[in-house]
Every structure is written in C-alpha cells, then in structure tokens.
Design an enzyme around this catalytic site. Structure first.
Site, PDB file in Angstrom:
ATOM      1  N   LYS A 186       0.850  -1.195   0.000  1.00 10.90           N
ATOM      2  CA  LYS A 186       0.000   0.000   0.000  1.00 10.90           C
ATOM      3  C   LYS A 186       0.887   1.249   0.000  1.00 10.90           C
ATOM      4  O   LYS A 186       0.603   2.235  -0.684  1.00 10.90           O
ATOM      5  CB  LYS A 186      -0.938  -0.035   1.220  1.00 10.90           C
ATOM      6  CG  LYS A 186      -1.824   1.180   1.382  1.00 10.90           C
ATOM      7  CD  LYS A 186      -3.306   0.876   1.264  1.00 10.90           C
ATOM      8  CE  LYS A 186      -4.187   2.078   1.046  1.00 10.90           C
ATOM      9  NZ  LYS A 186      -4.887   2.544   2.243  1.00 10.90           N
ATOM     10  N   SER A 257      -5.184  11.697  -1.389  1.00 15.95           N
ATOM     11  CA  SER A 257      -5.370  12.366  -0.089  1.00 15.95           C
ATOM     12  C   SER A 257      -4.327  13.458   0.159  1.00 15.95           C
ATOM     13  O   SER A 257      -4.625  14.470   0.796  1.00 15.95           O
ATOM     14  CB  SER A 257      -5.334  11.333   1.032  1.00 15.95           C
ATOM     15  OG  SER A 257      -4.094  10.659   1.013  1.00 15.95           O
TER      16      SER A 257
HETATM   17  P1  NAD Z   1      -8.381  13.075   9.268  1.00 16.86           P
HETATM   18  O1  NAD Z   1      -7.444  14.236   9.250  1.00 16.86           O
HETATM   19  O2  NAD Z   1      -9.736  13.223   8.670  1.00 16.86           O
HETATM   20  O3  NAD Z   1      -8.590  12.588  10.786  1.00 16.86           O
HETATM   21  C1  NAD Z   1      -7.576  12.562  11.736  1.00 16.86           C
HETATM   22  C2  NAD Z   1      -8.193  13.012  13.059  1.00 16.86           C
HETATM   23  O4  NAD Z   1      -7.237  12.815  14.106  1.00 16.86           O
HETATM   24  C3  NAD Z   1      -8.580  14.492  13.100  1.00 16.86           C
HETATM   25  O5  NAD Z   1      -9.969  14.627  13.372  1.00 16.86           O
HETATM   26  C4  NAD Z   1      -7.720  15.070  14.227  1.00 16.86           C
HETATM   27  O6  NAD Z   1      -8.378  16.084  14.997  1.00 16.86           O
HETATM   28  C5  NAD Z   1      -7.467  13.832  15.062  1.00 16.86           C
HETATM   29  N1  NAD Z   1      -6.322  13.926  15.990  1.00 16.86           N
HETATM   30  C6  NAD Z   1      -5.125  14.546  15.816  1.00 16.86           C
HETATM   31  N2  NAD Z   1      -4.355  14.378  16.925  1.00 16.86           N
HETATM   32  C7  NAD Z   1      -5.076  13.634  17.802  1.00 16.86           C
HETATM   33  C8  NAD Z   1      -4.820  13.114  19.102  1.00 16.86           C
HETATM   34  N3  NAD Z   1      -3.675  13.361  19.757  1.00 16.86           N
HETATM   35  N4  NAD Z   1      -5.791  12.371  19.703  1.00 16.86           N
HETATM   36  C9  NAD Z   1      -6.967  12.124  19.082  1.00 16.86           C
HETATM   37  N5  NAD Z   1      -7.272  12.612  17.841  1.00 16.86           N
HETATM   38  C10 NAD Z   1      -6.335  13.342  17.214  1.00 16.86           C
HETATM   39  O7  NAD Z   1      -7.585  11.862   8.611  1.00 16.86           O
HETATM   40  P2  NAD Z   1      -8.166  10.605   7.784  1.00 16.86           P
HETATM   41  O8  NAD Z   1      -8.373  10.973   6.376  1.00 16.86           O
HETATM   42  O9  NAD Z   1      -9.272  10.000   8.570  1.00 16.86           O
HETATM   43  O10 NAD Z   1      -6.901   9.642   7.809  1.00 16.86           O
HETATM   44  C11 NAD Z   1      -6.464   8.948   8.976  1.00 16.86           C
HETATM   45  C12 NAD Z   1      -5.403   7.917   8.569  1.00 16.86           C
HETATM   46  O11 NAD Z   1      -6.012   6.941   7.709  1.00 16.86           O
HETATM   47  C13 NAD Z   1      -4.241   8.500   7.759  1.00 16.86           C
HETATM   48  O12 NAD Z   1      -3.062   7.795   8.030  1.00 16.86           O
HETATM   49  C14 NAD Z   1      -4.654   8.259   6.314  1.00 16.86           C
HETATM   50  O13 NAD Z   1      -3.564   8.210   5.420  1.00 16.86           O
HETATM   51  C15 NAD Z   1      -5.330   6.902   6.453  1.00 16.86           C
HETATM   52  N6  NAD Z   1      -6.329   6.586   5.416  1.00 16.86           N
HETATM   53  C16 NAD Z   1      -7.219   7.510   5.010  1.00 16.86           C
HETATM   54  C17 NAD Z   1      -8.175   7.166   4.046  1.00 16.86           C
HETATM   55  C18 NAD Z   1      -9.244   8.158   3.623  1.00 16.86           C
HETATM   56  O14 NAD Z   1      -9.987   7.849   2.678  1.00 16.86           O
HETATM   57  N7  NAD Z   1      -9.415   9.288   4.281  1.00 16.86           N
HETATM   58  C19 NAD Z   1      -8.180   5.881   3.501  1.00 16.86           C
HETATM   59  C20 NAD Z   1      -7.246   4.932   3.972  1.00 16.86           C
HETATM   60  C21 NAD Z   1      -6.327   5.297   4.934  1.00 16.86           C
END
Ligand code: NAD
Length: 309
Positions: A186, A257
C-alpha cells in the site's frame, strides 16, 4: 466489544459509526472539540456508499471520559500525530487491549510498538475511503478490501476475532500472515501516486498519461521496490509499477489524499510515505534520489502555503 477510535476524522468516524451500528460499545476520541460537541449534540452524520443517516455514538476529547480500558483501540490519526496520540491514551490500555493501526504510511506500527510493546499492536491496510465534510459529518467514499495481521505472521485468535467484528460491521476484513507485505505494498502505491499528484495537480488517472508523469512514477516506485527487496519484504504484487498504474486507472477520477491536504493547506503525510523510503533506503546505504527530491519539493510546498500566488 468495547472499542475506542483514536482520531475520529474521516476514517475514524466512518469505522466508529459502522462498528457502533453493529452493536459494539464505541467511543470516538478526538482533540477537535467542535466535531466532538456536534456529534454529542446531534449525532454523527454518515452519508454516501453505506447510506445517509445519523448515528448516536459517544464522543469525547479526553481518555478519562471513557472510563476504564478498551478491548480494542483503532488508531486513525494522521501518521504525524501517532506518537502524541499514543502517549495520551495509556488509561485505555489494559492487559488484554489490542491496538490496531490501519493508517497509511510507514512507521505507525513501530511508533505504537515503542509506546505499548510489540505484542499489543496489530497492523493492517484498508481500501475503505472517507471524506470529512464539516464537524459531525463524513462521507463514506470508498469500499474495498481490508486485511489485518500480527507482525510475526501468526493467525491468532485475537486477529480472527477483530476481523470478524469488522466484517460484522460491514467492513469485509481478512486475516493476513504477511501484514508488512501488505503495508509496504500500500505504501508503494502511495509513493507512486500522492506526491506526484500534488506536484502535477491532477486526478489519479492523469498520472499515467503523457511522457513525463509515468516515467517519474516508475522511478519513484522502482526505488521503493529496491528498498523493500533489500529489507526482505514480500510485496503482494509481482509487478508493483504495473499495479500502481492500474490503481491510477481504477481510481482515475480521485484526488489523492495528499493533494486534498495540500489544497486545504494542511500538513501532509510525506515523511511517512516518500520520506520513509528515503530514510529506510539510507539505513541500507542506498541512495534514493528521486524520492528525496520529491519529499523536499512537498516540504517546500508546505513551507510556502502562506506565500503562494
Ligand atoms: P483526518 O485528518 O480526517 O482525521 C484525523 C483526526 O485525528 C482528526 O480529526 C484530528 O483532529 C485527530 N487527531 C489529531 N491528533 C489527535 C490526538 N492526539 N488524539 C486524538 N485525535 C487526534 O484523517 P483521515 O483521512 O481519517 O486519515 C487517517 C489515517 O487513515 C491516515 O493515516 C490516512 O492516510 C489513512 N487513510 C485515510 C483514508 C481516507 O480515505 N481518508 C483511507 C485509507 C487510509
């Protein structure tokens, strides 16, 4: 099962919502106050591929509000927040707690293992996709395979149980005896798509057209394959360059992303994607010039957010 989602953004809210709907005791933990308050006041709104609805779910900004330990913790913060998030949740981790990372990029498993011990952590990958719309609202944007496993490749009862819980929530999940192969495969897809998409400013499908972009994509992935091979990682596709190109084709209308982050002037996960290939390569005395340059270019873009014309 008592489950805490750490990082209830796009993916955390989607997984938390689905796991709650299938009967688990789920807590969303996030430092984003407005989002948490909205969920507690109105419920969590999920729309898109799994239907449009409000879900009643408990959301908190502090681990102490959860009360006691969780059976399962799923980490869904961005990779650059994994360490600070992990150090904040010791109250939730008991003897039999499992911690699952489904984040993108390299290094999350290692960070979590350093904080909690190797035996607590399970890794995996997911092709589910989600988009944050506004506080309290997410869109379910993608469905695809999810796989989880132990680092040592053993298919343990806990991995089988967690895969079953996810599958019951509608997130079809398989167990894997080669989880690092999955994580790296990935990673290589993100290595070939994300930063390049940012710099050319195009949707995924455009990256495999023309003369220069496919050449650059192949060079980025080739370096990463060399690092993976030297580390003894068993990549799950025979020809990763072809696989990355076919993912571009399948997701031709998607904005990756990292591009979405840059358009919103947000920090990217570059250090955990192309930057991670450079770090791992350098540890093996390999020179990784293409990924090094693209990492520096993305960092330059981030640095210039407030000055761009
Ligand atoms: P996002 O930015 O939408 O969400 C991350 C959240 O974490 C935010 O709401 C933020 O406030 C919170 N956060 C930050 N610090 C924190 C802490 N100390 N304690 C608790 N919460 C905290 O990100 P996302 O798009 O949901 O992605 C999350 C992970 O999943 C990333 O690694 C991304 O690459 C991966 N991912 C995302 C997708 C997608 O479609 N969005 C798909 C597969 C994988």
């Amino acid at each position: 099962m008592k489950i805490t989602i750490v990082g209830a953004g796009a993916m955390g809210s989607l997984f938390g919502g689905l796991l709650s709907e299938s009967g688990n005791e789920v807590y969303l933990l996030d430092i984003w106050k407005e989002h948490i308050e909205t969920i507690n006041k109105k419920g969590l709104w999920i729309e898109g591929l799994s239907g449009d609805r409000f879900i009643k779910i408990k959301a908190v900004t502090e681990p102490k509000e959860i009360g006691g330990t969780s059976d399962l913790i799923i980490i869904f913060v961005k990779s650059y927040h994994t360490e600070s998030a992990a150090k904040n949740i010791s109250l939730l981790v008991g003897k039999s707690t499992s911690i699952l990372t489904l984040q993108n990029g390299l290094g999350n498993f290692e960070i979590l293992s350093n904080v909690f011990g190797l035996e607590k952590v399970i890794a995996g990958t997911t092709s589910y996709g989600a988009t944050m719309l506004c506080p309290g609202r997410v869109r379910h944007a993608g469905i695809g395979p999810t796989a989880i496993g132990e680092l040592n490749g053993k298919i343990t009862t806990r991995v089988e149980k967690i895969a079953q819980i996810l599958t019951q929530a509608g997130i079809k999940t398989e167990t894997s005896d080669n989880v690092m192969g999955l994580v790296w495969s990935k990673l290589l897809i993100n290595v070939g798509i994300n930063a390049l998409g940012v710099l050319i400013r195009v949707k995924n499908g455009e990256l495999i057209k023309g003369k220069y972009s496919p050449k650059l994509q192949a060079a980025l992935v080739e370096e990463a394959i060399e690092v993976a091979n030297k580390k003894g990682i068993k990549l799950v596709h025979q020809d990763m360059i072809k696989e990355v190109a076919s993912i571009c084709e399948e997701t031709s209308a998607n904005l990756n992303s990292m591009l979405q982050d840059v358009l919103k002037k947000k920090r990217t996960e570059i250090d955990f994607i192309n930057g991670a290939i450079v770090r791992e390569g350098n540890k093996l005395n390999l020179s990784i010039p293409v990924n090094q340059v693209i990492t520096d270019l993305i960092k330059a873009v981030e640095e210039a957010y407030e000055k761009q014309i």
